[in-house]
Design a protein around this motif. Structure first.
Motif, PDB file in Angstrom:
ATOM      1  N   LEU A  36       0.850  -1.198   0.000  1.00 19.50           N
ATOM      2  CA  LEU A  36       0.000   0.000   0.000  1.00 19.50           C
ATOM      3  C   LEU A  36       0.880   1.241   0.000  1.00 19.50           C
ATOM      4  CD1 LEU A  36      -2.776  -0.899   2.578  1.00 19.50           C
ATOM      5  CD2 LEU A  36      -2.636  -1.415   0.145  1.00 19.50           C
ATOM      6  N   ASP A  37       0.303   2.377  -0.415  1.00 23.05           N
ATOM      7  CA  ASP A  37       1.056   3.624  -0.300  1.00 23.05           C
ATOM      8  C   ASP A  37       1.027   4.086   1.159  1.00 23.05           C
ATOM      9  OD1 ASP A  37      -1.312   5.051   0.221  1.00 23.05           O
ATOM     10  OD2 ASP A  37      -1.587   5.589  -1.862  1.00 23.05           O
ATOM     11  N   LEU A  39      -0.382   6.499   2.788  1.00 31.35           N
ATOM     12  CA  LEU A  39      -1.692   6.749   3.390  1.00 31.35           C
ATOM     13  C   LEU A  39      -2.394   5.433   3.702  1.00 31.35           C
ATOM     14  CD1 LEU A  39      -3.896   8.850   4.203  1.00 31.35           C
ATOM     15  CD2 LEU A  39      -4.896   8.403   1.962  1.00 31.35           C
ATOM     16  N   GLY A  40      -2.319   4.492   2.775  1.00 33.16           N
ATOM     17  CA  GLY A  40      -2.957   3.194   2.986  1.00 33.16           C
ATOM     18  C   GLY A  40      -2.397   2.485   4.212  1.00 33.16           C
TER      19      GLY A  40
ATOM     20  N   LEU C 141     -15.483   2.694  -1.381  1.00 32.88           N
ATOM     21  CA  LEU C 141     -14.897   1.594  -0.627  1.00 32.88           C
ATOM     22  C   LEU C 141     -15.894   0.448  -0.472  1.00 32.88           C
ATOM     23  CD1 LEU C 141     -12.580   2.199   2.346  1.00 32.88           C
ATOM     24  CD2 LEU C 141     -14.230   0.373   2.500  1.00 32.88           C
ATOM     25  N   VAL C 153      -8.920   3.095  -2.934  1.00 34.37           N
ATOM     26  CA  VAL C 153      -8.390   4.204  -2.142  1.00 34.37           C
ATOM     27  C   VAL C 153      -7.158   3.793  -1.350  1.00 34.37           C
ATOM     28  CG1 VAL C 153     -10.617   5.345  -1.919  1.00 34.37           C
ATOM     29  CG2 VAL C 153      -9.879   3.770  -0.133  1.00 34.37           C
ATOM     30  N   LEU C 154      -6.979   2.478  -1.137  1.00 35.91           N
ATOM     31  CA  LEU C 154      -5.809   2.029  -0.380  1.00 35.91           C
ATOM     32  C   LEU C 154      -4.586   1.849  -1.264  1.00 35.91           C
ATOM     33  CD1 LEU C 154      -7.098  -0.612   2.188  1.00 35.91           C
ATOM     34  CD2 LEU C 154      -6.374   1.718   2.615  1.00 35.91           C
ATOM     35  N   VAL C 155      -4.793   1.564  -2.554  1.00 37.14           N
ATOM     36  CA  VAL C 155      -3.647   1.238  -3.390  1.00 37.14           C
ATOM     37  C   VAL C 155      -3.361   2.261  -4.487  1.00 37.14           C
ATOM     38  CG1 VAL C 155      -3.703  -1.245  -3.041  1.00 37.14           C
ATOM     39  CG2 VAL C 155      -5.142  -0.252  -4.804  1.00 37.14           C
ATOM     40  N   GLU C 156      -4.305   3.171  -4.714  1.00 35.63           N
ATOM     41  CA  GLU C 156      -4.183   3.984  -5.906  1.00 35.63           C
ATOM     42  C   GLU C 156      -4.043   5.469  -5.607  1.00 35.63           C
ATOM     43  OE1 GLU C 156      -7.285   3.874  -8.888  1.00 35.63           O
ATOM     44  OE2 GLU C 156      -6.836   1.734  -9.040  1.00 35.63           O
ATOM     45  N   ASP C 157      -3.182   6.072  -6.236  1.00 39.78           N
ATOM     46  CA  ASP C 157      -2.965   7.509  -6.366  1.00 39.78           C
ATOM     47  C   ASP C 157      -3.548   8.397  -5.266  1.00 39.78           C
ATOM     48  OD1 ASP C 157      -5.699   7.933  -7.035  1.00 39.78           O
ATOM     49  OD2 ASP C 157      -5.288   7.755  -9.164  1.00 39.78           O
ATOM     50  N   ALA C 160      -8.096   9.541  -1.590  1.00 41.02           N
ATOM     51  CA  ALA C 160      -8.527   9.742  -0.204  1.00 41.02           C
ATOM     52  C   ALA C 160      -7.730  10.870   0.444  1.00 41.02           C
ATOM     53  CB  ALA C 160      -8.350   8.453   0.595  1.00 41.02           C
ATOM     54  N   THR C 161      -6.473  11.000   0.032  1.00 34.01           N
ATOM     55  CA  THR C 161      -5.613  12.038   0.601  1.00 34.01           C
ATOM     56  C   THR C 161      -6.211  13.435   0.412  1.00 34.01           C
ATOM     57  OG1 THR C 161      -3.806  10.629  -0.085  1.00 34.01           O
ATOM     58  CG2 THR C 161      -3.221  12.822   0.685  1.00 34.01           C
ATOM     59  N   LEU C 164      -8.809  13.850   3.034  1.00 38.96           N
ATOM     60  CA  LEU C 164      -8.150  13.935   4.330  1.00 38.96           C
ATOM     61  C   LEU C 164      -7.560  15.341   4.543  1.00 38.96           C
ATOM     62  CD1 LEU C 164      -5.803  11.157   5.672  1.00 38.96           C
ATOM     63  CD2 LEU C 164      -5.222  13.556   5.952  1.00 38.96           C
TER      64      LEU C 164
END
Lengths: 208, 208, 208
Positions: A36-37, A39-40, C141, C153-157, C160-161, C164
């Motif tokens: 995960l990135d 944030l993840g 999600l 949202v956990l793995v991509e670009d 979600a940030t 946040l």
């Protein structure tokens, strides 16, 4: 509550902090292993640490404690930072005692808060057992679902069972007239003891 | 409520028990087929039986009935025990009439409680339809998510649609002035009838 | 609130409608690509549009707005219908600007309602940031979980940030004494601006 009670509360507070740290570390390491990135990884760590307690509070219709005070989330974020550092030092840390023993302490502390909250909300025996179990394993279950793993609590060894038996013991003790504070201490001891034994001796439940 | 109402409540109570048993059996058998340990099988059975009702209660901000009385969980645990026995007698039991017909009765009973709870909480037409559907299929959906299956209600035949149409019928009847008790009977009959027809004739919805 | 406030509310209302439409379209297209039946596509579209808001309301113990008024669900159903039509015209529409820009507007509108609801409920800074994020990304999600995808949202670009950081800005502004209405406008602007920049320049977060 007197000196004894206060000491107990202190011990309980420390267990809770150890648990938040351990759960945040475990969640973050899992996120990191799943590539995960940043944030993840942070989301997974925080959700693993706080998820059980948030679910517990929602089930009794309370605004989650984690959204009303900054204490728990601050500890969880420290855990995430710790995991980012730890992840430089090796793989499979989640299988090592340095993570598994604090994780057992967290399971014990969280299961006990679940039992106490259920008791205060006047739930049934099933409610007490369910909240003890959900509070203990809910965070890990959420992180499993987010990572698309079959929840480890459903397929693996003697983990959720410890929380369940602790909740059952809490309810039995309260039912025979032991105070909720003393029953909570017994619950915490049972969960922690069973979990450490399960780790030590690789206990597993039979399949059907 | 009078004699008629009481008879209705009795019929409804029996449908609810049949449904809890059937859902617990289905959930447990799925868990057993996925090689879960005994606790996992039990959790899956209980969650499948109670999950829809718990979700329903959370959506209207009530403490879940399942945590406030021991009735439903006791029936669910009997269903789990039944499944453990049944699983010795063959595979794919979930596809046999002995399980599918009680399951249809459960879908009907649960969808109807969902519509009634939504009505009592003053929700909109959408709220009534959603709660009927969620209460009917929520337990199965949770068990699918835990086992990492794409929820069968999303990909398979005419199942959730029965609950949805029953909820819609309930709302339409209440809206034109039929009492909620009679509308509930109609809802239960529609869901059960549609579901049995769907099983008998392999109804499917078109894909887009 | 005065003329300025009313104009702001109007702009916000329009953003919310654009967002509901865009989220319903995205969810429905995903369902269609996963070969769901018509009901499945509709459920996925409606859940993607309403899921974030329902989760937000449950976390502050309110009956979900989506169950108390027909407005949002009506817009979501229009979005589902739109998606069914759009799906005839090509593949991978979810990657085209015609869907991504309205989706960014929706993320912005939803994150802002999350921050406002958290503020009104007296939550902590973490509560504000969490509700902004969950309201913005919760629907997507849920649709990922239902389709058994690891949540994008956990793995991509940089998605979600954006929500946040918008929530964080909202809280900082309110904390230094800016009114919640003006802070909401700033939050919406920040989320939308960051998201459009992220799309334009393919921003990504580092992995750990």
């Amino acid at each position: 509550m007197g000196a004894k009670g206060e000491v107990t509360m202190d011990a309980f507070g420390i267990m809770n902090i150890v648990g938040l740290l351990a759960f945040a570390v475990v969640g973050s390491l899992r996120g990191s292993e799943a590539d995960l990135d940043l944030l993840g990884v942070g989301v997974l760590g925080v959700m693993t640490a706080l998820g059980g307690g948030v679910t517990r509070d929602l089930l009794v219709n309370a605004t989650p404690v984690a959204l009303r005070s900054m204490g728990d989330v601050s500890v969880a974020l420290v855990g995430v930072a710790l995991a980012v550092v730890l992840s430089r030092f090796g793989d499979d840390l989640t299988e090592r005692p340095v993570v598994r023993i604090p994780d057992a302490i967290g399971l014990s502390a969280f299961a006990t808060t679940g039992a106490l909250v259920a008791h205060d909300a006047g739930l049934t025996a099933f409610g007490v057992v369910l909240l003890a179990t959900v509070t203990g394993v809910g965070g890990g279950l959420i992180s499993d679902l987010l990572l698309q793993n079959v929840p480890s609590v459903l397929v693996e060894d003697f983990y959720a069972t410890c929380a369940l038996l602790g909740g059952l013991a809490f309810w039995l003790l309260v039912d025979v007239g032991v105070g909720s504070q003393k029953s909570a201490v017994a619950c915490a001891g049972i969960v922690l003891g069973l979990r450490l034994l399960a780790i030590r001796y690789d206990w597993e439940l039979p399949t059907v």
